[in-house]
Design a protein around this motif. Structure first.
Motif, PDB file in Angstrom:
ATOM      1  N   ALA A   1       9.844 -16.439 -37.293  1.00 34.69           N
ATOM      2  CA  ALA A   1      10.905 -17.279 -37.866  1.00 34.69           C
ATOM      3  C   ALA A   1      12.132 -17.287 -36.959  1.00 34.69           C
ATOM      4  CB  ALA A   1      11.265 -16.789 -39.261  1.00 34.69           C
ATOM      5  N   PHE A   2      12.470 -16.119 -36.415  1.00 28.84           N
ATOM      6  CA  PHE A   2      13.605 -16.022 -35.496  1.00 28.84           C
ATOM      7  C   PHE A   2      13.392 -16.926 -34.284  1.00 28.84           C
ATOM      8  CE2 PHE A   2      15.093 -14.036 -31.539  1.00 28.84           C
ATOM      9  CZ  PHE A   2      16.471 -14.138 -31.719  1.00 28.84           C
ATOM     10  N   LEU A   3      12.201 -16.853 -33.687  1.00 26.34           N
ATOM     11  CA  LEU A   3      11.915 -17.648 -32.487  1.00 26.34           C
ATOM     12  C   LEU A   3      11.907 -19.148 -32.790  1.00 26.34           C
ATOM     13  CD1 LEU A   3       9.134 -15.464 -30.860  1.00 26.34           C
ATOM     14  CD2 LEU A   3      11.499 -15.708 -30.095  1.00 26.34           C
ATOM     15  N   CYS A   4      11.383 -19.524 -33.950  1.00 28.77           N
ATOM     16  CA  CYS A   4      11.379 -20.950 -34.330  1.00 28.77           C
ATOM     17  C   CYS A   4      12.809 -21.470 -34.478  1.00 28.77           C
ATOM     18  CB  CYS A   4      10.604 -21.162 -35.628  1.00 28.77           C
ATOM     19  SG  CYS A   4       8.813 -21.032 -35.455  1.00 28.77           S
ATOM     20  N   GLY A   5      13.690 -20.626 -34.951  1.00 27.09           N
ATOM     21  CA  GLY A   5      15.086 -21.024 -35.088  1.00 27.09           C
ATOM     22  C   GLY A   5      15.836 -21.053 -33.769  1.00 27.09           C
ATOM     23  N   ARG A   6      15.374 -20.302 -32.813  1.00 23.65           N
ATOM     24  CA  ARG A   6      16.079 -20.176 -31.535  1.00 23.65           C
ATOM     25  C   ARG A   6      15.620 -21.172 -30.468  1.00 23.65           C
ATOM     26  NH1 ARG A   6      17.347 -14.881 -27.901  1.00 23.65           N
ATOM     27  NH2 ARG A   6      18.703 -16.005 -26.491  1.00 23.65           N
ATOM     28  N   TYR A   7      14.324 -21.494 -30.445  1.00 29.10           N
ATOM     29  CA  TYR A   7      13.767 -22.352 -29.395  1.00 29.10           C
ATOM     30  C   TYR A   7      13.129 -23.600 -29.999  1.00 29.10           C
ATOM     31  CZ  TYR A   7      14.163 -18.132 -26.534  1.00 29.10           C
ATOM     32  OH  TYR A   7      14.626 -17.032 -25.872  1.00 29.10           O
ATOM     33  N   LYS A   8      13.494 -24.757 -29.465  1.00 30.33           N
ATOM     34  CA  LYS A   8      12.915 -26.015 -29.958  1.00 30.33           C
ATOM     35  C   LYS A   8      11.430 -26.129 -29.608  1.00 30.33           C
ATOM     36  CE  LYS A   8      14.331 -28.840 -25.978  1.00 30.33           C
ATOM     37  NZ  LYS A   8      13.072 -28.728 -25.283  1.00 30.33           N
ATOM     38  N   ASP A   9      10.977 -25.378 -28.599  1.00 27.48           N
ATOM     39  CA  ASP A   9       9.588 -25.456 -28.144  1.00 27.48           C
ATOM     40  C   ASP A   9       8.674 -24.451 -28.842  1.00 27.48           C
ATOM     41  OD1 ASP A   9      10.083 -27.527 -26.231  1.00 27.48           O
ATOM     42  OD2 ASP A   9      11.066 -26.024 -24.982  1.00 27.48           O
ATOM     43  N   ILE A  10       9.195 -23.754 -29.846  1.00 27.82           N
ATOM     44  CA  ILE A  10       8.373 -22.864 -30.677  1.00 27.82           C
ATOM     45  C   ILE A  10       8.462 -23.377 -32.106  1.00 27.82           C
ATOM     46  CG2 ILE A  10       8.044 -20.520 -31.544  1.00 27.82           C
ATOM     47  CD1 ILE A  10       9.229 -19.475 -28.935  1.00 27.82           C
ATOM     48  N   VAL A  11       7.302 -23.658 -32.679  1.00 24.84           N
ATOM     49  CA  VAL A  11       7.224 -24.226 -34.030  1.00 24.84           C
ATOM     50  C   VAL A  11       6.244 -23.396 -34.858  1.00 24.84           C
ATOM     51  CG1 VAL A  11       7.787 -26.565 -33.221  1.00 24.84           C
ATOM     52  CG2 VAL A  11       5.387 -25.849 -33.359  1.00 24.84           C
ATOM     53  N   PRO A  12       6.299 -23.522 -36.191  1.00 28.22           N
ATOM     54  CA  PRO A  12       5.299 -22.816 -37.003  1.00 28.22           C
ATOM     55  C   PRO A  12       3.887 -23.156 -36.531  1.00 28.22           C
ATOM     56  CG  PRO A  12       7.021 -23.703 -38.401  1.00 28.22           C
ATOM     57  CD  PRO A  12       7.258 -24.262 -37.013  1.00 28.22           C
ATOM     58  N   GLY A  13       2.985 -22.203 -36.649  1.00 30.38           N
ATOM     59  CA  GLY A  13       1.632 -22.322 -36.095  1.00 30.38           C
ATOM     60  C   GLY A  13       0.923 -23.608 -36.460  1.00 30.38           C
ATOM     61  N   TYR A  14       0.483 -24.309 -35.448  1.00 28.95           N
ATOM     62  CA  TYR A  14      -0.232 -25.568 -35.625  1.00 28.95           C
ATOM     63  C   TYR A  14      -1.632 -25.278 -36.153  1.00 28.95           C
ATOM     64  CZ  TYR A  14      -1.720 -30.320 -34.629  1.00 28.95           C
ATOM     65  OH  TYR A  14      -2.181 -31.597 -34.751  1.00 28.95           O
TER      66      TYR A  14
ATOM     67  N   ASP B   1       4.885 -27.076 -22.171  1.00 31.18           N
ATOM     68  CA  ASP B   1       5.759 -27.788 -21.248  1.00 31.18           C
ATOM     69  C   ASP B   1       7.227 -27.500 -21.568  1.00 31.18           C
ATOM     70  OD1 ASP B   1       5.963 -29.150 -23.628  1.00 31.18           O
ATOM     71  OD2 ASP B   1       5.583 -31.138 -22.782  1.00 31.18           O
ATOM     72  N   GLY B   2       7.460 -26.461 -22.368  1.00 33.28           N
ATOM     73  CA  GLY B   2       8.804 -26.144 -22.839  1.00 33.28           C
ATOM     74  C   GLY B   2       9.599 -25.248 -21.917  1.00 33.28           C
ATOM     75  N   ASP B   3      10.707 -24.771 -22.450  1.00 33.69           N
ATOM     76  CA  ASP B   3      11.655 -23.989 -21.658  1.00 33.69           C
ATOM     77  C   ASP B   3      11.886 -22.576 -22.197  1.00 33.69           C
ATOM     78  OD1 ASP B   3      12.236 -25.984 -19.726  1.00 33.69           O
ATOM     79  OD2 ASP B   3      13.467 -27.016 -21.212  1.00 33.69           O
ATOM     80  N   VAL B   4      10.926 -22.013 -22.873  1.00 30.82           N
ATOM     81  CA  VAL B   4      11.059 -20.639 -23.360  1.00 30.82           C
ATOM     82  C   VAL B   4      10.888 -19.699 -22.162  1.00 30.82           C
ATOM     83  CG1 VAL B   4      10.092 -18.910 -24.924  1.00 30.82           C
ATOM     84  CG2 VAL B   4      10.179 -21.325 -25.621  1.00 30.82           C
TER      85      VAL B   4
END
Length: 118
Positions: free
Chosen positions: A59-72, A85-88
């Motif tokens: 949850a912390f990472l999803c809130g911090r990075y736009k390229d991390i989302v809840p599990g697809y 292709d993100g910037d994490v």
């Protein structure tokens, strides 16, 4: 695509193995059949790496990075998906993979953990 190193990093873990699941069009990283990460694509075909995490960390990472989302296509509480292709930062991705591996390893008995790590 970034993060080309993730395949060798996952496989460098003791007891880690991978397979390709044709029905999912995805490569799975596992310990004795228990998955800790999976590389595939979202519905538009964008490459993602789906990783098992502690719920609060995910949850912390999803809130911090736009390229991390809840599990697809996974349990949204225990899995997150990283767009490849993100910037994490690489160090964050390594930390995610380390935690995923550790979570699955610790789900085994102490005896089996010892077998895997020896």
């Amino acid at each position: 695509m970034k993060y080309e190193w993730t395949d060798s990093y996952c496989l460098s873990k003791p007891g880690a193995e991978k397979d390709y699941k044709l029905e999912w069009d995805a490569t799975r990283y596992m310990i004795r059949g228990k998955m800790f990460a999976m590389q595939g694509g979202d519905r538009e075909g964008k490459p993602i790496l789906t990783i098992k995490l502690e719920p609060f960390f995910g949850a912390f990472l999803c809130g911090r990075y736009k390229d991390i989302v809840p599990g697809y296509y996974m349990n949204k509480e225990h899995w997150v998906s990283l767009y490849l292709d993100g910037d994490v930062p690489d160090e964050t991705v390594r930390e995610m993979l380390d935690q995923a591996y550790r979570l699955v390893l610790e789900s085994f008995s102490k005896k089996i953990q010892k077998e895997i790590c020896s």
